[in-house]
Scaffold this active site. Structure first.
Site, PDB file in Angstrom:
ATOM      1  N   ASN A  91      -1.286  -2.270  13.814  1.00 29.05           N
ATOM      2  CA  ASN A  91      -2.739  -2.044  13.869  1.00 29.05           C
ATOM      3  C   ASN A  91      -3.090  -0.759  14.617  1.00 29.05           C
ATOM      4  OD1 ASN A  91      -2.682  -4.476  12.623  1.00 29.05           O
ATOM      5  ND2 ASN A  91      -3.606  -5.649  14.299  1.00 29.05           N
ATOM      6  N   GLU A 120     -18.911  22.125 -13.989  1.00 27.91           N
ATOM      7  CA  GLU A 120     -19.316  20.767 -14.361  1.00 27.91           C
ATOM      8  C   GLU A 120     -18.462  19.730 -13.643  1.00 27.91           C
ATOM      9  OE1 GLU A 120     -20.534  20.539 -18.868  1.00 27.91           O
ATOM     10  OE2 GLU A 120     -19.031  22.087 -18.589  1.00 27.91           O
ATOM     11  N   LYS A 136     -17.651  28.955 -28.406  1.00 28.00           N
ATOM     12  CA  LYS A 136     -18.046  28.410 -27.113  1.00 28.00           C
ATOM     13  C   LYS A 136     -17.216  28.914 -25.941  1.00 28.00           C
ATOM     14  CE  LYS A 136     -20.086  24.689 -26.612  1.00 28.00           C
ATOM     15  NZ  LYS A 136     -21.229  24.256 -25.919  1.00 28.00           N
ATOM     16  N   ASN A 177     -17.259  27.447 -22.119  1.00 27.18           N
ATOM     17  CA  ASN A 177     -17.916  26.389 -21.348  1.00 27.18           C
ATOM     18  C   ASN A 177     -17.637  26.481 -19.847  1.00 27.18           C
ATOM     19  OD1 ASN A 177     -19.028  25.206 -23.645  1.00 27.18           O
ATOM     20  ND2 ASN A 177     -17.171  24.006 -24.038  1.00 27.18           N
ATOM     21  N   LYS A 181      -7.681   4.014   2.861  1.00 29.51           N
ATOM     22  CA  LYS A 181      -6.907   5.242   2.655  1.00 29.51           C
ATOM     23  C   LYS A 181      -7.143   5.908   1.312  1.00 29.51           C
ATOM     24  CE  LYS A 181      -3.748   3.342   5.748  1.00 29.51           C
ATOM     25  NZ  LYS A 181      -4.606   2.166   5.575  1.00 29.51           N
ATOM     26  N   GLN A 198      -7.034  -1.757   5.090  1.00 28.04           N
ATOM     27  CA  GLN A 198      -5.991  -1.009   4.379  1.00 28.04           C
ATOM     28  C   GLN A 198      -6.607  -0.212   3.213  1.00 28.04           C
ATOM     29  OE1 GLN A 198      -1.952  -2.652   3.757  1.00 28.04           O
ATOM     30  NE2 GLN A 198      -2.535  -2.830   1.610  1.00 28.04           N
ATOM     31  N   THR A 254     -39.433  27.393  -8.173  1.00 27.26           N
ATOM     32  CA  THR A 254     -39.779  26.062  -7.675  1.00 27.26           C
ATOM     33  C   THR A 254     -40.065  25.247  -8.931  1.00 27.26           C
ATOM     34  OG1 THR A 254     -42.140  26.484  -7.507  1.00 27.26           O
ATOM     35  CG2 THR A 254     -40.843  26.994  -5.550  1.00 27.26           C
ATOM     36  N   HIS A 255     -39.716  23.989  -8.923  1.00 27.48           N
ATOM     37  CA  HIS A 255     -39.864  23.114 -10.109  1.00 27.48           C
ATOM     38  C   HIS A 255     -39.122  23.698 -11.316  1.00 27.48           C
ATOM     39  CE1 HIS A 255     -43.251  21.249  -7.861  1.00 27.48           C
ATOM     40  NE2 HIS A 255     -43.489  22.504  -7.519  1.00 27.48           N
ATOM     41  N   SER A 259       0.836  -1.209   0.000  1.00 23.19           N
ATOM     42  CA  SER A 259       0.000   0.000   0.000  1.00 23.19           C
ATOM     43  C   SER A 259       0.867   1.254   0.000  1.00 23.19           C
ATOM     44  CB  SER A 259      -0.910   0.014   1.243  1.00 23.19           C
ATOM     45  OG  SER A 259      -0.126  -0.039   2.414  1.00 23.19           O
ATOM     46  N   TYR A 284      -8.817  -6.050  13.958  1.00 21.02           N
ATOM     47  CA  TYR A 284      -8.254  -5.562  12.701  1.00 21.02           C
ATOM     48  C   TYR A 284      -8.358  -6.632  11.606  1.00 21.02           C
ATOM     49  CZ  TYR A 284      -5.048  -3.985   9.113  1.00 21.02           C
ATOM     50  OH  TYR A 284      -4.521  -3.605   7.905  1.00 21.02           O
TER      51      TYR A 284
END
Ligand code: ARG
Length: 469
Positions: A111, A291, A284, A286, A326, A323, A156-157, A24, A318
């Site tokens: 651990n 996004e 364009k 963007n 993370k 592991q 609303t909506h 790891s 443990y």
């Protein structure tokens, strides 16, 4: 290949595939500073309780400090055969200072060591996230204050509903982010608990002093149960949960910015520095930044689900499954911080098209409710007024006019109660400023909300100095 710390029990070398699979280090190497700080505190505790000689502790501490400097200089070799950051540091220490290094792991297991490292990392990062949240709330308040006169349609909506102050809309996000701040602060209480000394799972036979270690590492308390200490990842789940809710808010804001910047709305314009172009369509501009914030929320929700799934069937204490905590945690920390930083820098530079907002709040019959309320003030019941205004709206649509563009005698055909004073209550300003119920959009109330937020922020910023990490 490095010698394994568990070599005594084994007669065969670990398969290379297994080494690569169980390693790891690529992920957990970012815990190095916490691992070293924790080990130094552990050493000091071992010396204070006479579990190891003072002289050995000194050698270990200066060795650990040198390793830290070497890692920071880039003078450190990573190797899958050493699995994780804990083994890397211990192994390097053995190479650097010799036999004394073998005493470092007395009364400790990986651990409880890994639980300590992640808690130290997360309490620091939670503070960073809180600081950024305060920074963004600051930006929202400043924007709300400077744009206090701007009126926009409230929805609303996703249909125009009633006019509101842009500042009121912005302060709605302030409230969401305030709750987020509280959630992170609350989680911090449970992260800030010291697990070291739980050893593998049952505690240790050595006369350790856990309170001393906690004091050295600035933890307000030590964990109560050794089995729980090495198998608890609730604090990570809580952080991921608070992060997920926070990302919901950041993503909703992103969605609004994307919509508002479209030609269909035309309410805002992204600054060039925070927009992107198209490789094929020259015209364009963007909103990719917004996004991506919206898109990245998925990764954070995924991290929460991955931790919940990983933990749900684990027997105590443990298990190596843990592991896998993370990567999702680190990714989430990085994502949440990056999104907050983008907003802190983007929002003050947004171009706000005040005239378009105003025009939009003056068309689409946003004053229908107010006309009904007007009739109620003249003695009609609300249901009757609702029907009456509905007919007036229908007539106005057929005439291609707004309600306030109808002549008084036309309005009177819907109710005799309508008088010349009606027009003054149908303007966006009048509508906004009559909404004086607690939490409403009236300018006076929004000004108060901004003041209250400023006071809150001064108080909270006292605890978090630098707002721009
Ligand atoms: N790299 C491990 C983790 O992150 C450290 C603990 C390993 N403990 C063990 N008994 N194998 O969870």
């Amino acid at each position: 290949m490095s010698e394994k710390l568990w070599d005594g029990r084994f007669s065969e070398e670990t398969d290379k595939l297994v080494e690569a699979f169980t390693s790891s280090i690529e992920v957990d190497k970012r815990l190095y500073a916490y691992d070293i700080e924790g080990s130094i505190a552990h050493c000091k505790m071992l010396a204070k309780t006479a579990i190891i000689p003072e002289g050995d502790a000194k050698i270990l501490i200066s060795g650990l400090l040198k390793i830290k400097a070497d890692i920071e200089k880039g003078d450190f070799r990573y190797d899958d055969s050493l699995e994780d950051i804990h083994m890397h540091i211990e192994s390097r220490l053995a190479g650097d200072v010799g036999k004394a290094a073998h005493k470092l792991h007395t009364a400790r297991s990986r651990n409880d060591q890994v639980a300590l490292d992640v808690r130290m990392y997360l309490r620091k990062e939670t503070e960073n996230v809180i600081r950024l949240l305060i920074g963004l709330r600051h930006v929202l308040v400043e924007l709300a204050e400077s744009r206090i006169r701007v009126i926009m349609p409230g929805y609303t909506h996703l249909q125009r509903a009633q006019p509101v102050l842009l500042s009121h809309h912005l302060m709605a996000y302030y409230e969401m982010l305030k709750r987020d701040t509280e959630r992170f602060r609350d989680g911090l209480k449970r992260t800030d608990v010291m697990p070291l000394g739980s050893a593998a799972l049952a505690g240790t036979t050595y006369p350790i002093d856990r309170e001393y270690t906690a004091e050295l590492l600035d933890f307000p308390k030590v964990s109560a149960n050794s089995i729980d200490s090495v198998s608890d990842r609730d604090f990570i789940i809580e952080f991921l949960s608070a992060s997920s809710i926070c990302m919901v808010h950041l993503s909703r804001m992103a969605e609004e910015l994307i919509l508002w910047s479209s030609a269909e709305f035309g309410f805002i314009e992204f600054p060039d520095a925070f927009a992107t172009g198209s490789s094929i369509m020259p015209q364009k501009k963007n909103p990719d930044v917004a996004e991506l914030i919206r898109g990245k929320s998925g990764q954070v929700f995924g991290s929460l689900i991955s931790l919940l799934t990983m933990m749900k069937s684990l027997p105590l204490a443990y298990n190596r499954d843990m592991q896998e905590d993370k990567k999702p945690l680190f990714e989430t920390v990085d994502t949440v911080k990056a999104c907050l930083k983008i907003y802190i820098n983007l929002l003050p530079k947004l171009g706000i098209k005040i005239e378009t907002l105003r025009r939009a709040s003056n068309s689409g019959y946003l004053n229908a409710t107010d006309l009904a309320d007007y009739l109620v003030s003249k003695g009609m019941s609300f249901r009757e007024a609702h029907g009456c205004v509905g007919r007036a709206v229908s007539h106005a649509i057929a005439e291609n006019k707004e309600l306030h563009e109808l002549e008084l005698d036309v309005l009177k055909t819907f109710s005799e109660r309508i008088e010349g004073d009606v027009f003054s209550i149908l303007t966006p300003e009048a509508m906004v400023n009559r909404r004086l119920s607690t939490g409403g959009t009236a300018t006076s109330l929004v000004r108060n909300a901004i003041k209250a937020a400023e006071t809150e922020l001064i108080k909270e910023s006292g605890q978090s100095e630098d707002l721009t990490i």
